[in-house]
Scaffold this active site. Structure first.
Site, PDB file in Angstrom:
ATOM      1  N   GLY A  49       0.844  -1.181   0.000  1.00 22.92           N
ATOM      2  CA  GLY A  49       0.000   0.000   0.000  1.00 22.92           C
ATOM      3  C   GLY A  49       0.882   1.233   0.000  1.00 22.92           C
ATOM      4  O   GLY A  49       2.058   1.165   0.370  1.00 22.92           O
ATOM      5  N   GLN A  54       2.928   9.994   1.536  1.00 24.36           N
ATOM      6  CA  GLN A  54       4.237   9.332   1.467  1.00 24.36           C
ATOM      7  C   GLN A  54       5.026   9.736   0.221  1.00 24.36           C
ATOM      8  O   GLN A  54       6.230   9.516   0.158  1.00 24.36           O
ATOM      9  CB  GLN A  54       4.066   7.807   1.477  1.00 24.36           C
ATOM     10  CG  GLN A  54       3.540   7.277   2.787  1.00 24.36           C
ATOM     11  CD  GLN A  54       3.516   5.762   2.764  1.00 24.36           C
ATOM     12  OE1 GLN A  54       2.567   5.171   2.290  1.00 24.36           O
ATOM     13  NE2 GLN A  54       4.579   5.133   3.240  1.00 24.36           N
ATOM     14  N   CYS A 101       6.698  -0.072   6.831  1.00 22.61           N
ATOM     15  CA  CYS A 101       6.224   1.124   6.141  1.00 22.61           C
ATOM     16  C   CYS A 101       7.358   1.667   5.284  1.00 22.61           C
ATOM     17  O   CYS A 101       8.499   1.753   5.756  1.00 22.61           O
ATOM     18  CB  CYS A 101       5.791   2.163   7.172  1.00 22.61           C
ATOM     19  SG  CYS A 101       5.167   3.682   6.443  1.00 22.61           S
ATOM     20  N   LEU A 102       7.057   2.040   4.047  1.00 22.04           N
ATOM     21  CA  LEU A 102       8.107   2.558   3.163  1.00 22.04           C
ATOM     22  C   LEU A 102       8.680   3.870   3.695  1.00 22.04           C
ATOM     23  O   LEU A 102       9.778   4.260   3.323  1.00 22.04           O
ATOM     24  CB  LEU A 102       7.555   2.755   1.748  1.00 22.04           C
ATOM     25  CG  LEU A 102       7.030   1.479   1.073  1.00 22.04           C
ATOM     26  CD1 LEU A 102       6.557   1.778  -0.338  1.00 22.04           C
ATOM     27  CD2 LEU A 102       8.079   0.383   1.072  1.00 22.04           C
ATOM     28  N   HIS A 143      -3.711   0.992   8.057  1.00 16.16           N
ATOM     29  CA  HIS A 143      -2.364   1.579   7.978  1.00 16.16           C
ATOM     30  C   HIS A 143      -2.341   2.742   6.982  1.00 16.16           C
ATOM     31  O   HIS A 143      -1.841   3.828   7.302  1.00 16.16           O
ATOM     32  CB  HIS A 143      -1.367   0.473   7.565  1.00 16.16           C
ATOM     33  CG  HIS A 143       0.045   0.938   7.392  1.00 16.16           C
ATOM     34  ND1 HIS A 143       1.087   0.436   8.133  1.00 16.16           N
ATOM     35  CD2 HIS A 143       0.592   1.849   6.554  1.00 16.16           C
ATOM     36  CE1 HIS A 143       2.214   1.036   7.761  1.00 16.16           C
ATOM     37  NE2 HIS A 143       1.939   1.887   6.801  1.00 16.16           N
ATOM     38  N   GLU A 144      -2.899   2.516   5.781  1.00 14.57           N
ATOM     39  CA  GLU A 144      -2.855   3.561   4.745  1.00 14.57           C
ATOM     40  C   GLU A 144      -3.729   4.751   5.127  1.00 14.57           C
ATOM     41  O   GLU A 144      -3.342   5.901   4.917  1.00 14.57           O
ATOM     42  CB  GLU A 144      -3.282   2.998   3.383  1.00 14.57           C
ATOM     43  CG  GLU A 144      -2.381   1.883   2.843  1.00 14.57           C
ATOM     44  CD  GLU A 144      -0.902   2.188   2.915  1.00 14.57           C
ATOM     45  OE1 GLU A 144      -0.514   3.366   2.789  1.00 14.57           O
ATOM     46  OE2 GLU A 144      -0.117   1.236   3.120  1.00 14.57           O
ATOM     47  N   HIS A 147      -2.154   7.187   7.467  1.00 11.28           N
ATOM     48  CA  HIS A 147      -1.236   8.159   6.844  1.00 11.28           C
ATOM     49  C   HIS A 147      -1.962   9.448   6.466  1.00 11.28           C
ATOM     50  O   HIS A 147      -1.373  10.521   6.486  1.00 11.28           O
ATOM     51  CB  HIS A 147      -0.619   7.566   5.571  1.00 11.28           C
ATOM     52  CG  HIS A 147       0.572   6.690   5.807  1.00 11.28           C
ATOM     53  ND1 HIS A 147       1.718   7.132   6.433  1.00 11.28           N
ATOM     54  CD2 HIS A 147       0.815   5.386   5.479  1.00 11.28           C
ATOM     55  CE1 HIS A 147       2.608   6.142   6.480  1.00 11.28           C
ATOM     56  NE2 HIS A 147       2.090   5.069   5.919  1.00 11.28           N
TER      57      HIS A 147
HETATM   58 ZN   LIG Z   1       3.067   3.305   5.746  1.00 11.23          ZN
END
Ligand SMILES: [Zn+2]
Length: 178
Positions: A49, A54, A101-102, A143-144, A147
């Protein structure tokens, strides 16, 4: 399509609530390109995701795609776009699970998340949809969408002692669980 630069924690864009995507955006070529670019960026860094903040865009937009895995007990989720998503709990059952997480590169941590949620959002053409997500899919949705409100998974961890680097995770944790 372009691979976008991913913001890492401490960049303010990750801590600012994102703005709703306006109706006009769906016909904007650049908005559609942003979605395509987020898709290839997610593939490039092997994420499941990616949220717009991000990639330095403060918009309520995220993409998700989960490859199915029997080994990891993950149901496949085909590529999907979440615009202006709203997440509502279904029940109050929570489950611990590993997340990465990226924007927090090379780390993993255990995060309690709701096991089932309802997701209401618009697709990339502005068409509303609604679905129920459970297990790992529900985790990715939470999670997404976090953000978009300026939260990262570290904020949601109940016990920071599970925080690990991926290498040490592979060496020490992953094997213990098998
Ligand atoms: Zn993330």
């Amino acid at each position: 399509m372009s691979i976008l630069k991913v913001a890492r924690i401490a960049h303010p864009v990750l801590r600012s609530p994102a703005k709703a995507v306006p109706k006009e955006a769906f016909r904007d070529r650049l908005f559609q390109k942003l979605i395509d670019d987020m898709r290839v960026t997610m593939y490039e860094y092997e994420g499941v995701g990616l949220a717009a903040p991000q990639v330095h865009e403060g918009l309520r937009l995220a993409v998700i795609e989960v490859p199915g895995s029997e080994e990891r007990a993950r149901a496949e989720v085909p590529f999907m776009v979440l615009v202006n998503p709203v997440v509502t709990p279904i029940g109050d059952e929570r489950e611990n699970g590993w997340e990465g997480c990226l924007s927090v590169p090379d780390m993993r941590g255990v995060v309690p998340r709701l096991k089932r949620v309802k997701l209401e959002a618009l697709d990339r053409h502005g068409k509303p949809y609604s679905l129920e997500a459970q297990d790992f899919f529900a985790r990715v949705v939470q999670h997404e969408c976090d953000h978009l409100d300026g939260h990262v998974y570290l904020d949601r961890m109940a016990d920071m002692r599970s925080l690990t680097f991926i290498k040490e995770f592979e060496d020490h944790v992953h094997h213990d669980e098998e």
